[in-house]
Design a protein around this motif. Sequence first.
Motif, PDB file in Angstrom:
ATOM      1  N   GLY A 362     -28.613  12.504 -54.960  1.00 45.64           N
ATOM      2  CA  GLY A 362     -28.512  12.164 -53.545  1.00 45.64           C
ATOM      3  C   GLY A 362     -29.337  10.925 -53.247  1.00 45.64           C
ATOM      4  N   GLY A 363     -29.578  10.713 -51.973  1.00 51.60           N
ATOM      5  CA  GLY A 363     -30.417   9.576 -51.579  1.00 51.60           C
ATOM      6  C   GLY A 363     -29.708   8.649 -50.600  1.00 51.60           C
ATOM      7  N   SER A 439     -25.454  16.272 -51.213  1.00 54.66           N
ATOM      8  CA  SER A 439     -25.746  15.257 -50.198  1.00 54.66           C
ATOM      9  C   SER A 439     -25.025  13.951 -50.536  1.00 54.66           C
ATOM     10  N   TYR A 440     -25.743  12.836 -50.752  1.00 57.82           N
ATOM     11  CA  TYR A 440     -25.031  11.610 -51.128  1.00 57.82           C
ATOM     12  C   TYR A 440     -24.273  11.835 -52.433  1.00 57.82           C
ATOM     13  N   ILE A 465     -21.280  14.141 -47.412  1.00 55.43           N
ATOM     14  CA  ILE A 465     -20.864  13.302 -46.287  1.00 55.43           C
ATOM     15  C   ILE A 465     -19.346  13.193 -46.431  1.00 55.43           C
ATOM     16  N   TRP A 468     -18.091   9.293 -42.392  1.00 52.08           N
ATOM     17  CA  TRP A 468     -19.276   8.540 -41.943  1.00 52.08           C
ATOM     18  C   TRP A 468     -19.318   8.378 -40.437  1.00 52.08           C
ATOM     19  N   MET A 471     -20.307  11.575 -38.723  1.00 48.97           N
ATOM     20  CA  MET A 471     -21.702  11.867 -39.014  1.00 48.97           C
ATOM     21  C   MET A 471     -22.632  10.957 -38.219  1.00 48.97           C
ATOM     22  N   TYR A 479     -31.380   8.933 -38.626  1.00 48.77           N
ATOM     23  CA  TYR A 479     -30.224   8.953 -39.528  1.00 48.77           C
ATOM     24  C   TYR A 479     -29.084   8.051 -39.061  1.00 48.77           C
ATOM     25  N   PHE A 482     -30.168   4.987 -40.554  1.00 53.41           N
ATOM     26  CA  PHE A 482     -29.968   5.093 -42.006  1.00 53.41           C
ATOM     27  C   PHE A 482     -28.545   4.650 -42.369  1.00 53.41           C
ATOM     28  N   VAL A 483     -27.572   5.171 -41.626  1.00 57.62           N
ATOM     29  CA  VAL A 483     -26.175   4.813 -41.895  1.00 57.62           C
ATOM     30  C   VAL A 483     -25.974   3.315 -41.675  1.00 57.62           C
ATOM     31  N   LEU A 486     -27.625   1.364 -44.504  1.00 57.48           N
ATOM     32  CA  LEU A 486     -26.894   1.540 -45.761  1.00 57.48           C
ATOM     33  C   LEU A 486     -25.596   0.720 -45.769  1.00 57.48           C
ATOM     34  N   ARG A 520     -28.720  16.467 -41.376  1.00 55.63           N
ATOM     35  CA  ARG A 520     -28.582  15.161 -42.049  1.00 55.63           C
ATOM     36  C   ARG A 520     -27.119  14.909 -42.419  1.00 55.63           C
ATOM     37  N   THR A 521     -26.497  15.883 -43.062  1.00 58.06           N
ATOM     38  CA  THR A 521     -25.068  15.796 -43.363  1.00 58.06           C
ATOM     39  C   THR A 521     -24.401  16.968 -42.636  1.00 58.06           C
ATOM     40  N   HIS A 550     -30.442  21.237 -44.519  1.00 52.87           N
ATOM     41  CA  HIS A 550     -30.222  20.316 -45.643  1.00 52.87           C
ATOM     42  C   HIS A 550     -31.222  20.554 -46.773  1.00 52.87           C
TER      43      HIS A 550
END
Length: 578
Positions: A362-363, A439-440, A465, A468, A471, A479, A482-483, A486, A520-521, A550
């Motif tokens: 993940g991450g 997760s990821y 996920i 996107w 989410m 978060y 975060f998206v 990313l 988170r997800t 999560h």
Amino acid sequence: MDIKETVSILETVASVPVINSVGTTKDRVVYHSNHGGTFTLWSVGFDGGPKFRMTSGPVEQMAEPRHDSNTVYYTKDVAKGGELHKIYSSDAIEGKESLAVDTPQMRIEGFASKGNLIAFTGATKEEMGLFTSKGGSLEKRQVVPPSATLSDTSERYLVGSGVLAKNPRSLELFIFDLSSGKFTVYTPKAGSVNKPPKIHGTEVLFESDFAGKNHLHVLNAESGEVGPARFAFEDCNRYDAVEHQNYGWTDDGKVWFVGKKEGECKAFIDGGELATPPGYIPGMTVVRRKAYVVHTSVVQPPSVVEAGAGNRLLVENPLPQGVSQNLGSGRMVHFESFDGRRVSALVVDHGSPRRTVVLVHGGPWSEYPDTWGPIICSIAASGYNVIAPNYRGSTGYGEEFRLLDIGDPGGADLKDVVAATDWAKQNGIATETAIMGYSYGGYITLLGLGKQPEQWSCGVAGAPIADWKAMHGLSDALYREFVEVLFGKKLELLDDRSPVTYVKNVRKPVCIIASQNDSRTPLKPVLRYVTELASQQGTFEFHTMPDMGHAVNTAQGLIDIVLPGILFLHKQFAPEAA
Ligand code: 4NP
């Protein structure tokens, strides 16, 4: 291996304690572990001896303890896994737990204490705030950029890092002066990556790539002068770490750190190397020139060791017999990916080609180094070979490599996972492959099954996920950011990179596991993905975990999450007889 034996191995693996972090108080070593089944804080003497549990669980995060007191502050989730936190304290000698700060509903992500000052960054749906507390009172100092994360505090300064200059590829430091109330964003060079700072007096220690590769630097918070961290001994220069996994100050102002290279770590005080067993060091603390490290490798569950000549074990953690017989052996490998880039992977195998699980971390800013992990080890011990690629975007291989994921999630990282799959088939590891991740890693699993359905025989996606855009809309301030970071702010890519866009192409059996309160997800986009699957012909399983979030913070939670995946693999992708 039959299913009964597999379940028994999973139960044994889940009961092996994990140790996440270690710190030292005035008189004790404290560590965050799920020994006994639930993540809590444990206390042990500097010379070993009896240990005791300081807190009721589950505990989410420990603020680095200080050496002038035995009080330890930590956060607990109060939303059944939804990751809304309150702050508690306990004593490393007496173990009396009490509520320290009754925070309003928020996700506390960065958290530090000094004397009776507690400081943290906390996210609500709307914003990220910088907070302080003394004696139970709570003061919101100011609203900060949504990814700002506190990493340390002195009496005078709160320090942290985040995407503070609106450039998704850089990280800046912040320094908040408690006496003037001034919030300063600092970078040694625009566009550079500057990692969580640690403060000693006015000296701010941080990892930065501004002068090329990652090095430790020191900024004087008053004069603004910056320079490389100075060391009395040169061992660390010879080692030439790729990244600094952990770093900090000794009480007399020397720098200590854990250096990392190719999934392995070494520990240094003032530049001098400390003897540590081969493997990985997820955590370290130094008090009066003594270093205590968390040490692990694939075949060594995390233990606490006093680093140095004798490597004395404070907290032993032997591998249970039933697991060690079945686990196989681990090693780091590397291969060339589709575009010639060197990519590394952790392989755990049984010495000959077998059905293999491609396990995606993940991450995405995380990695599979040479460490014990309950998921990788339970899969390997139930009869599979495993390859866990550190695809581009992973930590551990320098900033240039990590930043390759930004603006391209589900792009070249997925291609690296495909390359790892091909490599395992061509190099005597895999006869056939399944893809699995949390997760990821669950995201890459679903995306891979939709975009390259011929590549794997089946897949297991935990907390994936799936969409996107959905989410992003459901996330809190941290978060959401975060998206956006990313995706390098290219939000027009959200649909193109979402597994739900490719669900109609999925042809292989898939198992999805998601938790009710995951913030988170979140569950809702996963339900939509499952609804789409249900209107198709293919085989799938779906499992929702009630009252979980999560983070998996109990041994039972781990079994709940992993068992459906392993049973699915046994049905759809049974391991060959040894
Ligand atoms: P992780 O979860 O893989 O457990 O770190 C994630 C949660 C959110 C995002 C990525 C990963 N995100 O991009 O928002």
